[in-house]
Motif scaffolding. Sequence first.
Motif, mmCIF file in Angstrom:
data_model
loop_
_atom_site.group_PDB
_atom_site.id
_atom_site.type_symbol
_atom_site.label_atom_id
_atom_site.label_comp_id
_atom_site.label_asym_id
_atom_site.label_seq_id
_atom_site.Cartn_x
_atom_site.Cartn_y
_atom_site.Cartn_z
ATOM 1 N N ALA A 127 -41.434 -12.078 -58.298
ATOM 2 C CA ALA A 127 -42.619 -11.638 -58.876
ATOM 3 C C ALA A 127 -43.416 -10.849 -57.817
ATOM 4 O O ALA A 127 -43.883 -9.549 -58.303
ATOM 5 C CB ALA A 127 -43.638 -12.605 -59.332
ATOM 6 N N LEU A 128 -43.485 -11.177 -56.714
ATOM 7 C CA LEU A 128 -44.204 -10.472 -55.466
ATOM 8 C C LEU A 128 -43.479 -9.047 -55.239
ATOM 9 O O LEU A 128 -44.349 -8.043 -54.906
ATOM 10 C CB LEU A 128 -44.524 -11.215 -54.429
ATOM 11 C CG LEU A 128 -45.533 -12.584 -54.492
ATOM 12 C CD1 LEU A 128 -45.261 -13.361 -53.453
ATOM 13 C CD2 LEU A 128 -46.642 -12.183 -54.624
ATOM 14 N N ASP A 129 -42.216 -8.880 -55.275
ATOM 15 C CA ASP A 129 -41.729 -7.594 -55.177
ATOM 16 C C ASP A 129 -42.058 -6.672 -56.013
ATOM 17 O O ASP A 129 -41.783 -5.437 -55.912
ATOM 18 C CB ASP A 129 -40.106 -7.781 -54.906
ATOM 19 C CG ASP A 129 -39.763 -8.427 -53.612
ATOM 20 O OD1 ASP A 129 -40.410 -8.586 -52.851
ATOM 21 O OD2 ASP A 129 -38.684 -9.127 -53.641
ATOM 22 N N GLY A 130 -42.573 -6.996 -57.299
ATOM 23 C CA GLY A 130 -42.671 -6.323 -58.357
ATOM 24 C C GLY A 130 -43.933 -5.225 -58.222
ATOM 25 O O GLY A 130 -44.315 -4.417 -58.915
ATOM 26 N N PHE A 131 -44.905 -5.943 -57.034
ATOM 27 C CA PHE A 131 -46.230 -5.414 -56.867
ATOM 28 C C PHE A 131 -45.832 -4.480 -56.043
ATOM 29 O O PHE A 131 -45.371 -4.587 -54.908
ATOM 30 C CB PHE A 131 -47.241 -6.326 -56.399
ATOM 31 C CG PHE A 131 -47.474 -7.291 -57.650
ATOM 32 C CD1 PHE A 131 -48.021 -6.724 -58.727
ATOM 33 C CD2 PHE A 131 -47.347 -8.561 -57.282
ATOM 34 C CE1 PHE A 131 -48.392 -7.706 -59.781
ATOM 35 C CE2 PHE A 131 -47.803 -9.453 -58.345
ATOM 36 C CZ PHE A 131 -48.445 -9.213 -59.407
ATOM 37 N N ARG A 132 -46.640 -3.081 -55.916
ATOM 38 C CA ARG A 132 -46.665 -2.133 -54.968
ATOM 39 C C ARG A 132 -48.039 -2.243 -54.109
ATOM 40 O O ARG A 132 -48.687 -1.003 -54.254
ATOM 41 C CB ARG A 132 -46.336 -0.776 -55.595
ATOM 42 C CG ARG A 132 -44.972 -0.642 -56.304
ATOM 43 C CD ARG A 132 -44.673 0.875 -56.819
ATOM 44 N NE ARG A 132 -43.501 0.854 -57.646
ATOM 45 C CZ ARG A 132 -43.100 2.070 -58.183
ATOM 46 N NH1 ARG A 132 -43.890 2.726 -58.089
ATOM 47 N NH2 ARG A 132 -41.878 1.979 -58.620
ATOM 48 N N VAL A 133 -48.127 -3.302 -53.317
ATOM 49 C CA VAL A 133 -49.214 -3.343 -52.508
ATOM 50 C C VAL A 133 -48.952 -2.516 -51.176
ATOM 51 O O VAL A 133 -49.992 -1.972 -50.639
ATOM 52 C CB VAL A 133 -49.680 -4.777 -52.207
ATOM 53 C CG1 VAL A 133 -50.828 -4.797 -51.529
ATOM 54 C CG2 VAL A 133 -49.777 -5.512 -53.535
ATOM 55 N N GLY A 134 -48.018 -2.539 -50.712
ATOM 56 C CA GLY A 134 -47.895 -1.978 -49.351
ATOM 57 C C GLY A 134 -48.005 -2.847 -48.080
ATOM 58 O O GLY A 134 -48.934 -3.429 -48.217
ATOM 59 N N GLY A 135 -47.208 -2.494 -47.072
ATOM 60 C CA GLY A 135 -47.260 -3.297 -45.698
ATOM 61 C C GLY A 135 -47.330 -4.766 -45.959
ATOM 62 O O GLY A 135 -46.727 -5.158 -46.602
ATOM 63 N N ARG A 136 -48.359 -5.581 -45.200
ATOM 64 C CA ARG A 136 -48.385 -6.966 -45.356
ATOM 65 C C ARG A 136 -49.705 -7.331 -46.031
ATOM 66 O O ARG A 136 -50.628 -7.339 -45.346
ATOM 67 C CB ARG A 136 -48.299 -7.648 -43.931
ATOM 68 C CG ARG A 136 -47.082 -7.644 -43.177
ATOM 69 C CD ARG A 136 -46.988 -8.176 -41.864
ATOM 70 N NE ARG A 136 -47.591 -9.605 -41.831
ATOM 71 C CZ ARG A 136 -47.065 -10.516 -41.987
ATOM 72 N NH1 ARG A 136 -45.568 -10.771 -42.255
ATOM 73 N NH2 ARG A 136 -47.755 -11.780 -41.882
ATOM 74 N N PRO A 137 -49.614 -7.507 -47.172
ATOM 75 C CA PRO A 137 -51.060 -7.378 -48.018
ATOM 76 C C PRO A 137 -51.453 -9.113 -47.783
ATOM 77 O O PRO A 137 -50.746 -9.968 -47.486
ATOM 78 C CB PRO A 137 -50.352 -7.595 -49.706
ATOM 79 C CG PRO A 137 -48.839 -7.873 -49.531
ATOM 80 C CD PRO A 137 -48.470 -7.448 -48.086
ATOM 81 N N SER A 138 -52.823 -9.324 -48.011
ATOM 82 C CA SER A 138 -53.346 -10.254 -47.814
ATOM 83 C C SER A 138 -53.232 -11.130 -48.841
ATOM 84 O O SER A 138 -53.328 -10.935 -50.093
ATOM 85 C CB SER A 138 -55.091 -9.993 -47.604
ATOM 86 O OG SER A 138 -55.206 -9.429 -46.464
ATOM 87 N N LEU A 139 -52.938 -12.512 -48.775
ATOM 88 C CA LEU A 139 -52.358 -13.376 -49.838
ATOM 89 C C LEU A 139 -53.169 -14.717 -49.825
ATOM 90 O O LEU A 139 -53.340 -15.135 -48.475
ATOM 91 C CB LEU A 139 -50.656 -13.478 -49.754
ATOM 92 C CG LEU A 139 -50.473 -14.167 -51.131
ATOM 93 C CD1 LEU A 139 -49.025 -13.814 -51.356
ATOM 94 C CD2 LEU A 139 -50.333 -15.716 -50.796
ATOM 95 N N VAL A 140 -53.500 -15.094 -50.831
ATOM 96 C CA VAL A 140 -54.194 -16.326 -51.016
ATOM 97 C C VAL A 140 -53.405 -17.452 -51.989
ATOM 98 O O VAL A 140 -53.408 -16.768 -53.082
ATOM 99 C CB VAL A 140 -55.684 -16.398 -51.462
ATOM 100 C CG1 VAL A 140 -56.734 -17.709 -51.297
ATOM 101 C CG2 VAL A 140 -56.492 -15.049 -50.758
ATOM 102 N N ALA A 141 -53.010 -18.266 -51.388
ATOM 103 C CA ALA A 141 -52.283 -19.527 -52.076
ATOM 104 C C ALA A 141 -52.900 -20.560 -52.471
ATOM 105 O O ALA A 141 -53.651 -21.079 -51.657
ATOM 106 C CB ALA A 141 -51.036 -19.705 -51.351
#
Length: 434
Positions: free
Chosen positions: A241-255
């Motif tokens: 799922a995350l690979d489908g997003f084109r955020v770029g770099g090391r995106p900030s992620l909140v789990a």
Amino acid sequence: MTLAIDIGTHYARVARVAPDGSTPGLVDLPGGTPDEGLALSTTARGSRVTALTETYDAFRARHGPVRRIVVVLPQREKAELTRQLGSAFAGVPDAPELRPLGTPHAVLALLRHSGSAADGRYVVCDLGARAADISVCAVTGHSVALVDAVSRAPAEGLGDGFDAALLADAGLPADAAALSALAAVRREDGAAQRLQSLLARAERSPGVYDSTTVHWLGDRQVRAGVVRRSLAAVTTVLDTALDGFRVGGRPSLVAVGGLSRLSPLHDHLGARHELVALPGEGTDPCHAAVLGAALVAAGLVDPGDRYPHAVCVGTHRMVAGELRTEELEISPAGTLEPGAPPVFAESGGQRVRIRAAQGAQREVVVSVRAVPGGAGVPVRSVRVPPGSPGERCHLGIRLSVEGIAHLVLQPVGAGAGTELPLGPLPVDLTGVRR
């Protein structure tokens, strides 16, 4: 008094801001637990509206009525559930005002209130019992725009499937008693560190350590191998799922959500993303959304999911043979939402019909109004193309997911509409000039 309620698959969590107005905290309810919240009845688990009324009834019986409830909704269900919630308290005396709020905006409200979320893009992963709901949000000043979202729900459920596999290894059914016992052993002192250490060994030498006991449920054991394989199934879902997003770099992620309590899952996500820590010491990721919603309910933070001011345009009308200039309100304050359908000017519950300009383009001034009934502040002007003789249209405003406003001219009846870009609308009106 204000309140926040987060309806999950199996539990409802309730929070409010402390009487001194400082910090949000969970509300203790009869039958609830400090970690999981109030267990939902079998009927309520099949309907979030029923779950909301059931939870509020439990709260009101102990603490009395409230004037406003912010209801946290999964992003994937927000549009549909918002329509359903209108009937939740029909006919209830002193019914509270309901304010739906998507999970990502609730979580980011908690971070923004603490100063933990500067401008930028954030990936909010809500790892719940049923699904992984992943949202990409752009924080820009006072606005939090939903840029993209995806939901991945395995047939057996995400957290539910993970827990069921562990209980099956112990020869137990995934019933309420076994799930409660599993949750209890995970909360034991040192359990997280032990799990992390054993899984790391099993990953390096599965033949040696897969049979090692990770949890004891009475006289039943859960082994490292089944935890390792079940966790790999979860991370495969997330990575895809995350690979489908084109955020770029090391995106900030909140789990957030139940599965995000697992430290090995945090390690996996942290290897590819910049993990954002929740504010406060030991804040439970299962509580992040409802704590943020409690801050919104108390008016301590704006979630940024709606434009706060009314949007108007200047119009001309013939009254007793005189041409008068008037201000037409298209969008009331707090109704425009990034990525949502346009909001059209209405009067008496019906869309207003505007006569199209004839013969030449006409300049239309767009203004915003912070105070109900006050004067609008001109912020943009746009040239409206001429229409056909006698043509009438509805006038609306739409916000893109990036927060760009568009003036919408929709012909009455059939026909394609026209959108005219206005750019971002200002939130801080101090010193605004067109």
